[in-house]
Design an enzyme around this catalytic site. Structure first.
Site, PDB file in Angstrom:
ATOM      1  N   GLU A 231       2.629  18.140 -26.443  1.00 27.92           N
ATOM      2  CA  GLU A 231       2.883  16.769 -26.893  1.00 27.92           C
ATOM      3  C   GLU A 231       4.043  16.144 -26.114  1.00 27.92           C
ATOM      4  O   GLU A 231       4.017  14.967 -25.769  1.00 27.92           O
ATOM      5  CB  GLU A 231       3.203  16.805 -28.395  1.00 27.92           C
ATOM      6  CG  GLU A 231       2.936  15.519 -29.122  1.00 27.92           C
ATOM      7  CD  GLU A 231       1.467  15.184 -29.265  1.00 27.92           C
ATOM      8  OE1 GLU A 231       0.672  15.514 -28.365  1.00 27.92           O
ATOM      9  OE2 GLU A 231       1.110  14.555 -30.255  1.00 27.92           O
TER      10      GLU A 231
ATOM     11  N   THR B  62       0.960   6.232 -26.094  1.00 28.89           N
ATOM     12  CA  THR B  62       1.991   6.513 -27.105  1.00 28.89           C
ATOM     13  C   THR B  62       3.381   6.157 -26.577  1.00 28.89           C
ATOM     14  O   THR B  62       4.216   5.602 -27.304  1.00 28.89           O
ATOM     15  CB  THR B  62       1.929   7.992 -27.525  1.00 28.89           C
ATOM     16  OG1 THR B  62       0.657   8.236 -28.112  1.00 28.89           O
ATOM     17  CG2 THR B  62       3.010   8.333 -28.539  1.00 28.89           C
TER      18      THR B  62
HETATM   19  N1  HSE Z   1       4.429   9.667 -34.600  1.00 22.40           N
HETATM   20  C1  HSE Z   1       3.887   9.442 -33.291  1.00 22.40           C
HETATM   21  C2  HSE Z   1       4.251   8.047 -32.835  1.00 22.40           C
HETATM   22  C3  HSE Z   1       2.393   9.600 -33.362  1.00 22.40           C
HETATM   23  O1  HSE Z   1       4.045   7.121 -33.596  1.00 22.40           O
HETATM   24  O2  HSE Z   1       4.733   7.848 -31.739  1.00 22.40           O
HETATM   25  C4  HSE Z   1       1.671   9.332 -32.081  1.00 22.40           C
HETATM   26  O3  HSE Z   1       0.271   9.493 -32.286  1.00 22.40           O
END
Ligand code: HSE
Length: 314
Positions: free
Chosen positions: A133, A188
């Site tokens: 990630e 993201t």
């Molecule tokens: N919590 C993360 C964000 C999830 O919002 O950046 C990304 O899928």
């Protein structure tokens, strides 16, 4: 050579008020990774298959792909000096908000670990999947990888460093999830870039109360209370401008009797929670139509919450 195949599914992160904290696991779509241990010490991505528009955007360099990074972290921890050959089949779209990078990271870690020791507990893999990630998004946020690995609805308790403890929340019987993916991507990293460094105290207070109510609602299957506790004030107000049609889709979902709706992960996918499958099918149609009224194609997934998470399948 030992060869194992694992599957890992799409997830909805940032569930309701749980920005970077709460996520749930869907039944699909899934990424599939086959791993074969070697003695050459190398991590090799032998092949990536799936829709051509997805495959051509992924690096064939294993250490530039979250599956390779996650598998390497498993080797470093549990089989130093060993190598692994990986075959990745992408079932998830990229940049969707449905945890595509997490599904690859988790499937690769689970398949690689199964080659090393078929009884290795999933807990041992949590750090490794967060490395995948980190590569994909720049941040090892845990709220996709945790439900992807373990299944169910998971809350991530952040420590002062990058340590995270996990709390599994109850899943009410009958609760259904609609995930609607409009036909464009949001990275993201870009969705994180629009977030403010600080948020107004009154918004933090709203989220805290909603989180308490949400936990009680899940524990007591109180869908009316759940509906009052799904609003997010920490990320959604800043991110919804990245999703043309967001307000219309929420309104359409609620009009079709969704319990509540919001952004799935960092978007552009949106989620809605529903009390049964019939409601979920109607909500899915309503949300897709809301996007289509804006000439944006969209696809819906209707799913129960998967309680098992990633699995070795062969
Ligand atoms: N919590 C993360 C964000 C999830 O919002 O950046 C990304 O899928």
């Amino acid at each position: 050579m030992t060869r194992k195949t694992a599957v890992a599914a799409a997830t909805v992160a940032n569930l309701g008020p749980g920005f970077d904290v709460l996520g749930l696991c869907l039944e699909g779509p899934r990424d599939t990774v086959t791993a074969e241990l070697t003695t050459d010490g190398l991590v090799t991505l032998v092949d990536v298959t799936g829709p051509i528009e997805v495959v051509q955007k992924l690096s064939g360099d294993a250490l530039q792909n979250c599956a390779g990074v996650s598998a390497k972290a498993v080797l470093d921890a549990f089989a130093p000096g060993a190598g692994v050959r990986l075959w990745l089949d992408k079932g998830l779209p990229l940049g969707s908000g449905l945890g595509s990078s997490s599904a690859s990271s988790v499937a690769a870690a689970v398949a690689t670990a199964a080659c090393i020791d078929p009884r290795m507990p999933k807990d041992f893999l949590f750090s490794a999947v967060r490395e995948g990630e980190r590569l994909a998004t720049g941040t090892p946020h845990p709220d996709n990888v945790a439900p992807c690995l373990f299944g169910g609805i998971v809350a991530c308790l952040h420590g002062d460093d990058e340590h995270v403890d996990l709390v599994t929340l109850p899943v009410p019987r009958g609760l259904m999830v609609v995930a609607v993916k409009p036909d464009f991507e949001v990275k993201t990293a870009d969705a994180r870039a629009v977030l403010p460094k600080e948020v107004p105290m009154k918004d933090a207070v709203r989220n805290l109360g909603a989180m308490a109510g949400l936990v009680k609602a899940l524990a007591t299957s109180d869908f009316q209370l759940l509906g009052r506790c799904l609003e997010d004030r920490l990320a959604t107000p800043y991110r919804k401008r990245l999703i043309p049609g967001y307000d219309d889709a929420v309104e359409a979902a609620l009009a079709a009797h969704a319990i509540g709706a919001g952004i799935s992960g960092s978007g552009p996918a949106m989620f809605a929670l529903c009390g049964d499958r019939d409601d979920a099918l109607a909500v899915a149609d309503a949300m897709v139509e809301a996007f289509e009224r804006r000439q944006i194609k969209a696809r819906a997934i209707v799913s129960a919450i998967d309680l098992d998470g990633a699995q070795v399948v062969s």
